[in-house]
Design an enzyme around this catalytic site. Structure first.
Site, mmCIF file in Angstrom:
data_model
loop_
_atom_site.group_PDB
_atom_site.id
_atom_site.type_symbol
_atom_site.label_atom_id
_atom_site.label_comp_id
_atom_site.label_asym_id
_atom_site.label_seq_id
_atom_site.Cartn_x
_atom_site.Cartn_y
_atom_site.Cartn_z
ATOM 1 N N HIS A 15 -5.674 -8.597 8.826
ATOM 2 C CA HIS A 15 -5.633 -9.127 7.456
ATOM 3 C C HIS A 15 -4.392 -8.762 6.659
ATOM 4 O O HIS A 15 -4.151 -9.326 5.595
ATOM 5 C CB HIS A 15 -6.852 -8.629 6.663
ATOM 6 N N GLU A 24 0.803 -1.227 0.000
ATOM 7 C CA GLU A 24 0.000 0.000 0.000
ATOM 8 C C GLU A 24 0.836 1.277 0.000
ATOM 9 O O GLU A 24 0.453 2.271 -0.625
ATOM 10 C CB GLU A 24 -0.959 -0.006 1.199
HETATM 11 C C1 UD1 Z 1 -6.856 -5.799 -0.143
HETATM 12 C C2 UD1 Z 1 -5.897 -4.628 -0.376
HETATM 13 C C3 UD1 Z 1 -5.531 -3.994 0.937
HETATM 14 C C4 UD1 Z 1 -6.753 -3.654 1.762
HETATM 15 C C5 UD1 Z 1 -7.642 -4.876 1.893
HETATM 16 C C6 UD1 Z 1 -8.920 -4.514 2.599
HETATM 17 C C7 UD1 Z 1 -4.241 -4.740 -2.204
HETATM 18 C C8 UD1 Z 1 -2.936 -5.245 -2.607
HETATM 19 N N1 UD1 Z 1 -4.671 -5.111 -0.977
HETATM 20 O O1 UD1 Z 1 -6.128 -6.793 0.580
HETATM 21 O O2 UD1 Z 1 -4.797 -2.814 0.677
HETATM 22 O O3 UD1 Z 1 -6.332 -3.257 3.039
HETATM 23 O O4 UD1 Z 1 -7.970 -5.352 0.593
HETATM 24 O O5 UD1 Z 1 -9.606 -5.639 3.048
HETATM 25 O O6 UD1 Z 1 -4.885 -4.065 -2.976
HETATM 26 N N2 UD1 Z 1 -11.532 -12.751 -0.806
HETATM 27 C C9 UD1 Z 1 -12.736 -13.365 -1.023
HETATM 28 N N3 UD1 Z 1 -13.884 -12.586 -1.049
HETATM 29 C C10 UD1 Z 1 -13.856 -11.251 -0.857
HETATM 30 C C11 UD1 Z 1 -12.615 -10.624 -0.614
HETATM 31 C C12 UD1 Z 1 -11.459 -11.386 -0.616
HETATM 32 O O7 UD1 Z 1 -12.822 -14.569 -1.194
HETATM 33 O O8 UD1 Z 1 -14.919 -10.612 -0.881
HETATM 34 C C13 UD1 Z 1 -10.302 -13.592 -0.801
HETATM 35 C C14 UD1 Z 1 -9.896 -14.067 -2.203
HETATM 36 O O9 UD1 Z 1 -9.425 -15.378 -2.083
HETATM 37 C C15 UD1 Z 1 -8.709 -13.164 -2.555
HETATM 38 C C16 UD1 Z 1 -8.098 -12.948 -1.174
HETATM 39 O O10 UD1 Z 1 -9.214 -12.829 -0.288
HETATM 40 O O11 UD1 Z 1 -7.820 -13.766 -3.458
HETATM 41 C C17 UD1 Z 1 -7.195 -11.740 -1.045
HETATM 42 O O12 UD1 Z 1 -7.815 -10.544 -1.508
HETATM 43 P P1 UD1 Z 1 -6.880 -9.276 -1.938
HETATM 44 O O13 UD1 Z 1 -7.783 -8.178 -2.376
HETATM 45 O O14 UD1 Z 1 -5.829 -9.725 -2.888
HETATM 46 O O15 UD1 Z 1 -6.110 -8.923 -0.606
HETATM 47 P P2 UD1 Z 1 -6.620 -8.289 0.732
HETATM 48 O O16 UD1 Z 1 -5.766 -8.835 1.831
HETATM 49 O O17 UD1 Z 1 -8.078 -8.385 0.838
HETATM 50 N N1 UDP Z 2 -15.337 -3.554 8.225
HETATM 51 C C1 UDP Z 2 -16.587 -4.103 7.942
HETATM 52 N N2 UDP Z 2 -16.848 -5.394 8.321
HETATM 53 C C2 UDP Z 2 -15.937 -6.156 8.948
HETATM 54 C C3 UDP Z 2 -14.658 -5.604 9.224
HETATM 55 C C4 UDP Z 2 -14.389 -4.298 8.841
HETATM 56 O O1 UDP Z 2 -17.443 -3.431 7.371
HETATM 57 O O2 UDP Z 2 -16.253 -7.304 9.278
HETATM 58 C C5 UDP Z 2 -15.048 -2.180 7.780
HETATM 59 C C6 UDP Z 2 -14.478 -1.219 8.792
HETATM 60 O O3 UDP Z 2 -15.504 -0.493 9.434
HETATM 61 C C7 UDP Z 2 -13.609 -0.295 7.939
HETATM 62 C C8 UDP Z 2 -13.197 -1.174 6.788
HETATM 63 O O4 UDP Z 2 -14.066 -2.287 6.786
HETATM 64 O O5 UDP Z 2 -14.369 0.756 7.394
HETATM 65 C C9 UDP Z 2 -11.779 -1.607 6.942
HETATM 66 O O6 UDP Z 2 -11.493 -2.570 5.981
HETATM 67 P P1 UDP Z 2 -10.218 -3.474 6.026
HETATM 68 O O7 UDP Z 2 -9.740 -3.601 7.434
HETATM 69 O O8 UDP Z 2 -10.544 -4.703 5.271
HETATM 70 O O9 UDP Z 2 -9.193 -2.649 5.128
HETATM 71 P P2 UDP Z 2 -8.178 -1.453 5.399
HETATM 72 O O10 UDP Z 2 -8.925 -0.311 5.992
HETATM 73 O O11 UDP Z 2 -7.117 -2.003 6.286
HETATM 74 O O12 UDP Z 2 -7.635 -1.162 4.046
#
Ligand code: UD1
Ligand code: UDP
Length: 370
Positions: A207, A134
């Site tokens: 996460h 990020e």
């Molecule tokens: C992504 C973002 C991160 C953000 C996070 C919020 C990047 C590199 N990462 O990370 O900056 O903080 O989202 O949550 O852009 N998956 C599902 N269903 C969903 C969502 C995710 O199955 O609705 C699973 C899938 O297997 C996917 C994996 O989660 O491949 C990872 O998702 P990805 O968007 O690559 O990474 P995050 O850790 O979610």
């Molecule tokens: N959030 C949500 N449901 C959950 C956990 C988090 O709606 O079960 C919301 C939370 O209020 C915040 C956002 O998701 O607004 C944060 O998302 P995440 O932690 O996945 O990503 P990040 O902010 O670290 O990019």
């Protein structure tokens, strides 16, 4: 007068939550035509947000795959977005924050000579690999952007340090706007009904990529070690859908009656459950903005933060992921009443909940000056 066509591109849960209020404001304002493109980087977790805000994207790139890679996210977003940009020819593309799909969208806009507005611009740790990827995503978006919507004066100062002197507006964070849609005084949820009303609730999320593996394992073991010593503490943990997180969470916390491992909550549930919790433990970005507004102390499970305002205000404490450190900090917050009260009394530094209006005014002024 010709309307200003704004294409908002987002696709993860946090982007949806923080762009939701902006899209709703654009939809209501006659000066703008709003086009929404979902990258689909998150499938289920984004849909929960779209449902809460009643947003139906005009386009869905549907890029999500199991075990998706950063390169895959970037390539798929760019190749699927380009024909849509060429068809729609927006005046401005809005991207949010620092996901890989936001960076890929901004790069595609630049290649097509479309102006870019960056919502939540200027957040920095100045540490290339923390958070990864990020920190570089947001720096690269800021190198491409024309308009910068900085949530705080600190983020605006970071933009100045990066030689971004023009087009910067301090708006507040749209996360605080989102709270105006979600918090409900008369709120009920099944998971709360299962918990003794005299118990203290910890809300947990984790996460981040740099925490996968050992840091996450150590943290979970430490939290379990502390919590198991009390009979009046319940941990609510809505587990991110990433299998890398699900596996570790279930292995370490899955069979302990103090821990309620549940599916990701929609944002209305998450915000309201946060407002009922005693404290939050999280490596999330957005949670570090929302918790101060709800006066909830956060033990931040990271070594760096791009949200120093919350640390300075006193609501956030960076504790990292070391086993002994997590035990010490959690124990202190559970036992030291003065420390707890000081953290929860701090003021929210992330704005007044009207960031979206300021973003729209800055876009309108920019369009008029062209
Ligand atoms: C992504 C973002 C991160 C953000 C996070 C919020 C990047 C590199 N990462 O990370 O900056 O903080 O989202 O949550 O852009 N998956 C599902 N269903 C969903 C969502 C995710 O199955 O609705 C699973 C899938 O297997 C996917 C994996 O989660 O491949 C990872 O998702 P990805 O968007 O690559 O990474 P995050 O850790 O979610
Ligand atoms: N959030 C949500 N449901 C959950 C956990 C988090 O709606 O079960 C919301 C939370 O209020 C915040 C956002 O998701 O607004 C944060 O998302 P995440 O932690 O996945 O990503 P990040 O902010 O670290 O990019």
């Amino acid at each position: 007068m010709k309307k200003i066509k704004v294409m908002s591109v987002f696709g993860t849960r946090p982007e949806g939550i923080k762009m939701g209020p902006v899209v709703k404001a654009l939809e209501k304002d006659d000066r703008f035509t709003s086009v929404v493109v979902s990258t689909g980087q998150h499938a289920e977790m984004l849909q929960q947000v779209l449902d809460v805000f009643s947003i139906v994207p005009n386009y869905d790139l549907k890029i999500m795959k199991p075990k998706q890679t950063l390169t895959g996210i970037t390539i798929e977003t760019m190749s699927r977005l380009e024909p849509i940009i060429q068809r729609e020819q927006p005046d401005l593309m809005l991207v949010h924050g620092d996901t890989s799909s936001a960076y890929a969208a901004a790069l595609t806009a630049f290649y097509n000579r479309i102006a870019i507005g960056h919502v939540e611009a200027g957040l920095r740790t100045w540490d290339k690999y923390s958070p990864y990827p990020e920190e570089m995503n947001r720096q690269m978006i800021d190198d491409l952007a024309d308009l910068y919507f900085a949530p705080t004066t600190t983020s605006a100062a970071n933009l100045q340090k990066g030689n971004h002197h023009r087009g910067v507006t301090v708006t507040g964070n749209t996360a605080i706007d989102a709270l105006r849609y979600t918090i409900n005084q008369d709120y009920h949820h099944q998971v709360l009904a299962e918990i003794d009303q005299h118990h203290r609730i910890i809300l947990l999320t984790m996460h981040r990529r740099e925490n996968w593996g050992r840091p996450m394992e150590e943290t979970f073991k430490a939290i379990r070690k502390v919590v198991d010593q009390y009979d009046d503490i319940d941990v609510i943990y809505p587990v991110h859908l990433n299998p890398k997180v699900q596996t570790v969470a279930n292995k370490i916390l899955g069979n302990d009656e103090h821990f309620h491992l549940i599916a990701p909550l929609d944002v209305v549930d998450f915000h309201n459950i946060m407002s009922k919790a005693m404290l939050v433990m999280s490596d999330s970005g957005g949670v570090q903005e929302e918790a101060p507004a709800l006066h909830k102390p956060v033990l931040v499970l990271r070594d760096t933060t791009e949200r120093p305002e919350g640390v300075a205000a006193g609501t956030l404490k960076l504790i990292g992921t070391n086993y002994a450190q997590v035990i010490a900090e959690l124990t202190a917050l559970l036992t030291d009443k003065a420390e707890y009260e000081q953290m929860s009394a701090a003021n929210n530094p992330y704005g007044d909940g009207h960031a979206s209006e300021r973003i729209l005014e800055a876009i309108a002024a920019w369009a008029e000056s062209k």
